[in-house]
Design an enzyme around this catalytic site. Structure first.
Site, PDB file in Angstrom:
ATOM      1  CG  ASN A 214      -0.193  -0.102   2.502  1.00  0.00           C
ATOM      2  OD1 ASN A 214       0.564   0.796   2.838  1.00  0.00           O
ATOM      3  ND2 ASN A 214      -0.362  -1.205   3.223  1.00  0.00           N
ATOM      4  CE  LYS A 293       8.042 -12.288 -14.470  1.00  0.00           C
ATOM      5  NZ  LYS A 293       8.706 -11.893 -15.686  1.00  0.00           N
TER       6      LYS A 293
END
Ligand code: CTP
Length: 402
Positions: A214, A293
């Site tokens: 955030n 990934k």
């Protein structure tokens, strides 16, 4: 602000620049001298157009440095000795001009000359027209100086000498005194108090290269840790990833995920008197992190399944003994009601509510506009303030409540 012993044995340089607010520097000088500070006044060339050096000399009992090239002045070259022995330089009022000089290393009058050779604590209190204060160059200069550790005391909103209304009035002398007290560690009201602060965002990794986080910068929590340390507390900071410098004397425990923050806090919270939970702990995380990934799969959408993280404050609720616990509530709607709900469900003593829907305040910024709500339901709405100012007001509230 709480009582202070005195400024005895403290040597303060009061730098005055050419603003109509120079008269407030006279009041400030009187207050400092009354509390036993030894004050030496240094004036910019323009300052003498507003208040005479004689006024400052009479009130401080010390010669005033106001002319660089006056060989008859007792202050000629004296200022070099002065900078070596002073505990703090307070520039109040500081005009846009003197701020520009200080930020850019220009030394062409007594005050900017002295500034450039001073290595100790510096506090600057600007005073100017609101448009000047909002000017990009002034803002950049202030930012530059803050980056070098100079503390700024924001000017207040109100009627200005030019007749307009806006932010530009010099902070009140008593507020400036408080800033000096804090900087010089003269307020020891948190002496030996054990304070645990959490700060910053958390990061929830999805795979080896991606994570969810955030916009929290950590500035609020670091400001609280800094202020509590200044006021004599023993401070531990549990921080998510930030770019901030850990305040000297503060113990740092770094963590990354909500789960790590939860574990760290639960492990040590019982050793502390106060917990200030200013971290923006992530609310959701994947159950497990992909080892490799995550690859694109043509044009197919990627669906992430996220689960609620540990709620640190709720987990502490069960273990709470005597700790004073402060939570933060970042809300985009129903500020007070949502904050009150969190105060109750998380069993807090105080909550700092923050309306994140207002532009220019909150995350990332140096200032914020918050409301304190305590468990008796008292609501205290603060004006827009620097996070360092909010930190000190929060500590005042905590000290008065425990
Ligand atoms: N908090 C916590 N653990 C979490 C999430 C938040 O301890 N997993 C703490 C924060 O540090 C803050 C307070 O709880 O002091 C409120 O955080 P906030 O994000 O405003 O509220 P949430 O409880 O996460 O609720 P919501 O995001 O739904 O408003």
């Amino acid at each position: 602000m709480n009582n202070v012993t005195s400024f005895r044995n403290k040597k303060i340089i009061l730098g005055v620049s050419g603003s109509i607010a120079a008269y407030k520097a006279v009041e400030l000088l009187r207050l400092l001298v009354r509390q036993d500070a030894s004050v030496h006044v240094v004036m910019s060339t323009n300052a003498a157009k507003f208040v005479t050096p004689l006024t400052f000399e009479a009130l401080s009992g010390n010669p005033v440095y106001h002319q660089v090239y006056n060989t008859s002045s007792t202050m000629f070259m004296e200022h070099i000795r002065l900078v070596e022995s002073a505990d703090l330089l307070l520039v109040a009022p500081a005009t846009a001009g003197i701020i520009g000089k200080m930020a850019n290393g220009i030394a062409d009058d007594p005050l900017s000359n002295l500034f450039i050779s001073y290595k100790g604590h510096i506090i600057v209190a600007p005073a100017m027209n609101d448009d000047m204060y909002a000017n990009f160059a002034v803002k950049e200069n202030i930012k530059k100086m803050k980056g070098r550790g100079v503390v700024f005391i924001e000017p207040k909103e109100g009627e200005l000498a030019c007749g307009s209304i806006g932010q530009g009035r010099l902070a009140e002398p008593l507020d400036l005194m408080d800033a000096v007290k804090i900087k010089l560690n003269l307020i020891n009201d948190c002496y030996e108090l054990r304070v645990l602060v959490t700060a910053g965002p958390t990061q929830e990794p999805l795979d080896p290269v991606r994570f969810i986080t955030n916009r929290s910068s950590g500035k609020m929590g670091y400001a609280v840790a800094d202020a509590a340390r200044d006021r004599g507390a023993k401070v531990t900071l549990i921080s998510g990833p930030t770019n901030l410098q850990v305040p000297e004397g503060v113990r740092l425990i770094s963590c990354r995920t909500a789960s790590e923050m939860n574990d760290q806090v639960l492990q040590i919270v019982s050793n502390y008197d106060v917990l200030i939970m200013s971290a923006a702990v992530g609310d959701f995380a994947p159950k497990q992190i992909e080892k490799e990934k995550i690859k694109k799969n043509g044009d197919n959408a990627l669906t992430l399944k996220l689960f609620p993280t540990e709620d640190v404050l709720k987990n502490i609720k069960a273990r709470k003994t005597r700790q004073f616990i402060v939570g933060f509530a970042a809300e985009s709607e129903n500020l007070i009601q949502s904050a009150l709900d969190k105060l109750l469900t998380k069993n807090l003593d105080l909550i700092v509510a923050n309306d994140i829907s207002s532009p220019g305040i909150g995350f990332q910024s140096d200032s914020n506009q918050v409301t304190f709500i305590n468990k008796d339901g008292d609501i205290k709405k603060l004006p827009l303030l620097l996070k360092t100012e909010i930190a000190n007001l929060l500590l005042d509230d905590i000290i008065n409540s425990i």
